[in-house]
Design a protein around this motif. Structure first.
Motif, PDB file in Angstrom:
ATOM      1  N   ASP A   1      80.483  53.497  57.891  1.00 48.83           N
ATOM      2  CA  ASP A   1      79.581  52.752  58.822  1.00 48.83           C
ATOM      3  C   ASP A   1      78.195  53.368  58.470  1.00 48.83           C
ATOM      4  O   ASP A   1      77.123  52.947  58.609  1.00 48.83           O
ATOM      5  CB  ASP A   1      79.948  53.010  60.062  1.00 48.83           C
ATOM      6  CG  ASP A   1      81.094  52.381  60.652  1.00 48.83           C
ATOM      7  OD1 ASP A   1      81.480  51.276  59.986  1.00 48.83           O
ATOM      8  OD2 ASP A   1      81.740  52.723  61.628  1.00 48.83           O
TER       9      ASP A   1
ATOM     10  N   ASP B   1      73.940  49.672  65.886  1.00 52.14           N
ATOM     11  CA  ASP B   1      72.600  49.319  65.198  1.00 52.14           C
ATOM     12  C   ASP B   1      71.758  48.634  66.581  1.00 52.14           C
ATOM     13  O   ASP B   1      70.835  47.931  66.281  1.00 52.14           O
ATOM     14  CB  ASP B   1      72.716  48.295  64.179  1.00 52.14           C
ATOM     15  CG  ASP B   1      73.544  47.113  65.012  1.00 52.14           C
ATOM     16  OD1 ASP B   1      74.081  47.075  65.934  1.00 52.14           O
ATOM     17  OD2 ASP B   1      73.275  46.004  64.184  1.00 52.14           O
TER      18      ASP B   1
ATOM     19  N   THR C   1      79.468  45.878  71.764  1.00 51.36           N
ATOM     20  CA  THR C   1      79.243  44.800  70.536  1.00 51.36           C
ATOM     21  C   THR C   1      80.277  45.000  69.285  1.00 51.36           C
ATOM     22  O   THR C   1      80.599  44.146  68.773  1.00 51.36           O
ATOM     23  CB  THR C   1      77.678  45.059  69.800  1.00 51.36           C
ATOM     24  OG1 THR C   1      77.801  46.602  69.515  1.00 51.36           O
ATOM     25  CG2 THR C   1      76.607  44.753  70.744  1.00 51.36           C
TER      26      THR C   1
ATOM     27  N   ARG D   1      76.826  52.200  54.669  1.00 49.55           N
ATOM     28  CA  ARG D   1      76.576  50.761  54.022  1.00 49.55           C
ATOM     29  C   ARG D   1      75.343  50.535  53.808  1.00 49.55           C
ATOM     30  O   ARG D   1      74.344  51.068  54.453  1.00 49.55           O
ATOM     31  CB  ARG D   1      77.404  49.943  55.070  1.00 49.55           C
ATOM     32  CG  ARG D   1      76.679  49.789  56.626  1.00 49.55           C
ATOM     33  CD  ARG D   1      77.306  48.747  57.354  1.00 49.55           C
ATOM     34  NE  ARG D   1      76.594  49.073  58.646  1.00 49.55           N
ATOM     35  CZ  ARG D   1      77.088  49.049  59.930  1.00 49.55           C
ATOM     36  NH1 ARG D   1      78.501  48.976  60.079  1.00 49.55           N
ATOM     37  NH2 ARG D   1      76.596  49.027  60.988  1.00 49.55           N
TER      38      ARG D   1
ATOM     39  N   ALA E   1      83.390  45.282  69.921  1.00 51.89           N
ATOM     40  CA  ALA E   1      84.299  44.231  70.082  1.00 51.89           C
ATOM     41  C   ALA E   1      84.157  43.007  69.288  1.00 51.89           C
ATOM     42  O   ALA E   1      85.195  41.903  69.157  1.00 51.89           O
ATOM     43  CB  ALA E   1      84.552  43.948  71.577  1.00 51.89           C
TER      44      ALA E   1
ATOM     45  N   SER F   1      81.960  44.442  59.020  1.00 51.02           N
ATOM     46  CA  SER F   1      80.532  44.644  59.605  1.00 51.02           C
ATOM     47  C   SER F   1      79.829  45.217  58.393  1.00 51.02           C
ATOM     48  O   SER F   1      78.403  45.398  58.699  1.00 51.02           O
ATOM     49  CB  SER F   1      80.670  45.820  60.707  1.00 51.02           C
ATOM     50  OG  SER F   1      80.954  47.067  59.867  1.00 51.02           O
TER      51      SER F   1
HETATM   52  O1   DC Z   1      82.378  50.594  68.412  1.00 51.48           O
HETATM   53  P1   DC Z   1      83.791  50.068  67.520  1.00 51.48           P
HETATM   54  O2   DC Z   1      84.523  51.084  67.038  1.00 51.48           O
HETATM   55  O3   DC Z   1      84.653  49.277  68.532  1.00 51.48           O
HETATM   56  O4   DC Z   1      83.126  49.126  66.467  1.00 51.48           O
HETATM   57  C1   DC Z   1      84.102  48.554  65.417  1.00 51.48           C
HETATM   58  C2   DC Z   1      83.397  48.428  63.887  1.00 51.48           C
HETATM   59  O5   DC Z   1      82.224  47.583  64.062  1.00 51.48           O
HETATM   60  C3   DC Z   1      82.662  49.764  63.572  1.00 51.48           C
HETATM   61  O6   DC Z   1      83.587  50.395  62.556  1.00 51.48           O
HETATM   62  C4   DC Z   1      81.396  49.429  62.957  1.00 51.48           C
HETATM   63  C5   DC Z   1      81.108  47.926  63.428  1.00 51.48           C
HETATM   64  N1   DC Z   1      80.165  47.783  64.384  1.00 51.48           N
HETATM   65  C6   DC Z   1      78.776  47.902  63.919  1.00 51.48           C
HETATM   66  O7   DC Z   1      78.575  47.798  62.383  1.00 51.48           O
HETATM   67  N2   DC Z   1      77.672  47.385  64.785  1.00 51.48           N
HETATM   68  C7   DC Z   1      77.818  47.506  65.784  1.00 51.48           C
HETATM   69  N3   DC Z   1      76.748  47.300  66.799  1.00 51.48           N
HETATM   70  C8   DC Z   1      79.126  47.621  66.477  1.00 51.48           C
HETATM   71  C9   DC Z   1      80.390  47.757  65.697  1.00 51.48           C
END
Ligand code: DC
Length: 225
Positions: A181, A126, A33, A184, A35, A98
């Protein structure tokens, strides 16, 4: 029986690698997710949309197609952006978008629609707390910031072949992104009460995968109800 598996945790803890491996072992589908947040960030940056302009980012998303293929390729409006979404700039930009409540609502809805059937392994921040609250197995995968920075550096250089900062800078960026993250307002990263925590700092990928398999196995032997 077939189940759904949720894997959450901070950035670069190995969630995607483990999820991919486990999906292969079980014949399940892996959905990364993060991505989707990365695609949202990439398109906003390309279109010059401010990352805190929630209405503009949401309007953009209304006309945005994000496709994740079973072999891990990521398509944004038909274009393969698998490597481009992994740069340090887009990593931070993804964390920025995000934070936006309506952006999360849009992407969470897409994720829930994709995983309506069982047999999915979803990784993110999440998944156990919001997206798949009824997942039969929930994992909270962590590792020290140093271990994660080392992995990210290796991945950027060897696998993705994209420009990257030095180890110290990556570690600082990882810590800044974790803080953002976890603090927030909307769906901050946290361990679901019913998630099993695995610290992967000193474990090999196979050792982590074996621990997850041990949690999944009892369900595989159960009859469908
Ligand atoms: O898992 P990642 O590093 O590729 O995720 C990129 C950004 O997206 C991360 O800093 C937080 C956000 N994210 C999120 O808030 N909720 C998710 N389910 C997946 C990623």
């Amino acid at each position: 029986m077939r189940i759904n598996i949720a894997i959450d945790g901070p950035s670069a803890a190995g969630k995607s690698t483990i999820a991919k491996l486990t999906a292969k072992r079980l014949g399940y589908v892996h959905l990364d997710t993060g991505a989707m947040y990365r695609c949202t960030a990439l398109k906003a940056v390309r279109e010059g949309i401010s990352l805190d302009d929630e209405p503009a980012v949401c309007r953009m998303l209304e006309n945005t197609d994000i496709r994740l293929t079973p072999d891990g390729e990521v398509f944004l409006d038909g274009e393969n952006v698998s490597a481009e979404i992994r740069t340090d700039e887009i990593s931070m930009a993804a964390s920025d978008v995000s934070k936006l409540k309506q952006v999360r609502a849009d992407l969470v809805k897409r994720q829930q629609e994709m995983a309506r059937a069982k047999g999915f392994i979803m990784d993110g921040r999440d998944i156990g707390t919001v997206v798949l609250t009824d997942a039969e197995v929930k994992i909270y995968l962590t590792a020290s910031a140093h271990a994660r920075a080392l992995r990210r550096l290796k991945q950027n250089k060897e696998q993705l072949n994209i420009s990257t900062s030095d180890l110290e800078t990556i570690e600082k960026e990882i810590e800044a992104r974790d803080y953002q993250d976890m603090h927030r307002e909307n769906s901050p990263l946290r361990k679901a009460d019913d998630a099993v925590e695995i610290d992967s700092s000193d474990l090999t990928i196979d050792e982590v995968a074996d621990r997850i398999y041990a949690l999944v196995e009892p369900f595989l032997l159960k009859e469908e109800n």
